[in-house]
Design a protein around this motif. Structure first.
Motif, mmCIF file in Angstrom:
data_model
loop_
_atom_site.group_PDB
_atom_site.id
_atom_site.type_symbol
_atom_site.label_atom_id
_atom_site.label_comp_id
_atom_site.label_asym_id
_atom_site.label_seq_id
_atom_site.Cartn_x
_atom_site.Cartn_y
_atom_site.Cartn_z
ATOM 1 N N PHE A 127 0.957 -1.179 0.143
ATOM 2 C CA PHE A 127 -0.067 -0.065 0.003
ATOM 3 C C PHE A 127 1.026 1.352 0.007
ATOM 4 N N ILE A 128 0.461 2.345 -0.564
ATOM 5 C CA ILE A 128 1.049 3.585 -0.658
ATOM 6 C C ILE A 128 0.199 4.579 -0.012
ATOM 7 N N ARG A 132 -6.303 5.213 -1.970
ATOM 8 C CA ARG A 132 -7.733 4.906 -1.584
ATOM 9 C C ARG A 132 -8.128 3.578 -1.417
ATOM 10 N N VAL A 133 -8.696 3.212 -0.252
ATOM 11 C CA VAL A 133 -8.964 1.856 0.236
ATOM 12 C C VAL A 133 -10.496 1.725 0.467
ATOM 13 N N LYS A 134 -11.007 0.468 0.323
ATOM 14 C CA LYS A 134 -12.396 0.089 0.917
ATOM 15 C C LYS A 134 -12.089 -0.823 2.326
ATOM 16 N N VAL A 135 -12.691 -0.548 3.221
ATOM 17 C CA VAL A 135 -12.762 -1.405 4.303
ATOM 18 C C VAL A 135 -13.784 -2.456 4.065
ATOM 19 N N VAL A 136 -13.295 -3.911 4.046
ATOM 20 C CA VAL A 136 -14.062 -4.866 3.813
ATOM 21 C C VAL A 136 -14.370 -5.941 5.152
ATOM 22 N N PHE A 137 -13.893 -5.352 6.105
ATOM 23 C CA PHE A 137 -14.210 -6.438 7.255
ATOM 24 C C PHE A 137 -13.974 -5.685 8.552
ATOM 25 N N PRO A 139 -16.376 -3.069 11.818
ATOM 26 C CA PRO A 139 -17.504 -2.290 11.938
ATOM 27 C C PRO A 139 -17.450 -1.245 10.909
ATOM 28 N N PHE A 140 -16.455 -0.927 10.339
ATOM 29 C CA PHE A 140 -16.416 0.040 9.243
ATOM 30 C C PHE A 140 -16.541 -0.527 7.836
ATOM 31 N N ALA A 141 -17.026 -1.747 7.884
ATOM 32 C CA ALA A 141 -17.148 -2.355 6.524
ATOM 33 C C ALA A 141 -17.868 -1.471 5.388
ATOM 34 N N GLY A 142 -17.553 -1.383 4.428
ATOM 35 C CA GLY A 142 -17.941 -0.549 3.307
ATOM 36 C C GLY A 142 -17.553 0.892 3.081
ATOM 37 N N PHE A 143 -16.954 1.299 4.232
ATOM 38 C CA PHE A 143 -16.337 2.594 4.230
ATOM 39 C C PHE A 143 -15.086 2.599 3.216
ATOM 40 N N PHE A 144 -14.898 4.086 2.752
ATOM 41 C CA PHE A 144 -13.745 4.119 1.821
ATOM 42 C C PHE A 144 -12.713 5.089 2.636
ATOM 43 N N GLY A 145 -11.561 5.071 2.549
ATOM 44 C CA GLY A 145 -10.455 5.785 3.257
ATOM 45 C C GLY A 145 -9.327 5.991 2.429
ATOM 46 N N GLU A 146 -8.552 6.840 3.051
ATOM 47 C CA GLU A 146 -7.320 7.207 2.258
ATOM 48 C C GLU A 146 -6.153 6.643 3.206
ATOM 49 N N VAL A 147 -5.220 6.079 2.886
ATOM 50 C CA VAL A 147 -3.899 5.578 3.513
ATOM 51 C C VAL A 147 -3.200 6.815 4.095
ATOM 52 N N THR A 148 -2.982 6.765 5.450
ATOM 53 C CA THR A 148 -1.948 7.854 5.812
ATOM 54 C C THR A 148 -0.694 7.255 6.383
ATOM 55 N N GLU A 149 -0.757 5.921 6.602
ATOM 56 C CA GLU A 149 0.726 5.531 7.152
ATOM 57 C C GLU A 149 0.577 3.966 6.947
ATOM 58 N N ASP A 152 4.398 -1.606 7.793
ATOM 59 C CA ASP A 152 4.697 -2.786 7.007
ATOM 60 C C ASP A 152 5.249 -4.020 8.073
ATOM 61 N N ASP A 153 5.899 -3.476 9.192
ATOM 62 C CA ASP A 153 6.485 -4.559 9.990
ATOM 63 C C ASP A 153 5.231 -5.270 10.826
ATOM 64 N N ARG A 154 4.070 -4.558 10.983
ATOM 65 C CA ARG A 154 2.916 -5.035 11.746
ATOM 66 C C ARG A 154 1.769 -5.301 10.736
ATOM 67 N N LYS A 155 2.097 -5.206 9.572
ATOM 68 C CA LYS A 155 0.901 -5.583 8.213
ATOM 69 C C LYS A 155 -0.238 -4.849 8.580
ATOM 70 N N LYS A 156 -0.319 -3.340 9.136
ATOM 71 C CA LYS A 156 -1.360 -2.642 9.297
ATOM 72 C C LYS A 156 -1.190 -1.355 8.715
ATOM 73 N N LEU A 157 -2.289 -0.576 8.362
ATOM 74 C CA LEU A 157 -2.492 0.685 7.738
ATOM 75 C C LEU A 157 -3.061 1.490 8.816
ATOM 76 N N LYS A 158 -2.556 2.801 8.778
ATOM 77 C CA LYS A 158 -3.425 3.929 9.292
ATOM 78 C C LYS A 158 -4.124 4.576 8.464
ATOM 79 N N ILE A 159 -5.706 4.767 8.408
ATOM 80 C CA ILE A 159 -6.390 5.117 7.116
ATOM 81 C C ILE A 159 -7.483 6.349 7.796
ATOM 82 N N LEU A 160 -7.751 7.500 6.924
ATOM 83 C CA LEU A 160 -8.782 8.447 7.311
ATOM 84 C C LEU A 160 -10.007 7.963 6.749
ATOM 85 N N VAL A 161 -11.155 7.690 7.516
ATOM 86 C CA VAL A 161 -12.331 7.561 7.066
ATOM 87 C C VAL A 161 -13.383 8.491 7.655
ATOM 88 N N LYS A 162 -14.284 8.953 6.748
ATOM 89 C CA LYS A 162 -15.126 9.860 7.061
ATOM 90 C C LYS A 162 -16.404 9.280 7.511
#
Length: 183
Positions: A127-128, A132-137, A139-149, A152-162
């Motif tokens: 991911f970069i 833009r990504v879509k949450v598929v699983f 409580p926020f499934a179906g929401f779109f967001g933008e990757v902010t961080e 990689d080491d934890r295989k996680k993303l920080k995203i901004l969701v409205k």
């Protein structure tokens, strides 16, 4: 030899394929008349809170309920294949006249099986920031967001969701999101 499709109980495709393989080793006549046995498998990731890292790799048959068998249906071969545990019958008009797969269908199925075996795993997901990504699983499934961080080491993303008109930061697993399609 031609390719035929055996209809099986869903979830028993691999068991049927293994049984046919063992029959080929045990019965010489069966070895002469039965060739390749295919069950194209796809890999997917399932979130599991009890698993460390939150995800578990799983496989499932791409064609649920079907096993592809290369065979020459002579003598007892057709009857033996039909009587294998968890087999419901041949695909076709009836069990006496199983439908032969066309060479084009066989080639497509083999190509698909090759592609499925080369599916990238969750560790190779990239991911970069700004993507833009879509949450598929979750409580926020179906929401779109933008990757902010990207962590990689934890295989996680920080995203901004409205949420309710406000941008909310959240942390998600790589497998909880999918890249937004351009369609």
């Amino acid at each position: 030899m031609n390719y035929y499709v055996l209809r099986t109980i869903t979830g028993k495709e691999k068991d049927v394929a293994d049984y046919i393989e063992s029959m080929r080793d045990a019965v010489p006549v069966f070895k002469e008349h039965v060739g390749e046995v295919l069950v194209p498998m796809e890999t997917y990731y399932q979130l599991n809170k009890s698993a460390k890292g939150g995800r578990v790799e799983r496989t499932r048959p791409y064609y649920s309920g079907y096993v592809f068998v290369e065979a020459r249906l002579v003598g007892e071969t057709k009857f033996t294949l039909r009587r294998i545990p968890n087999v419901l019958g041949f695909l076709g008009s009836d069990d006496d006249h199983p439908e032969i797969l066309s060479q084009q269908d066989v080639d497509q199925m083999k190509h698909l099986a090759d592609e499925l075996s080369e599916t990238p795993d969750a560790d190779s997901l990239t991911f970069i920031v700004g993507e833009r990504v879509k949450v598929v699983f979750g409580p926020f499934a179906g929401f779109f967001g933008e990757v902010t961080e990207v962590l990689d080491d934890r295989k996680k993303l920080k995203i901004l969701v409205k949420v309710f008109g406000r941008e909310t930061s959240m942390e998600v697993d790589f497998v909880q999101v999918e890249k937004e399609s351009l369609s």
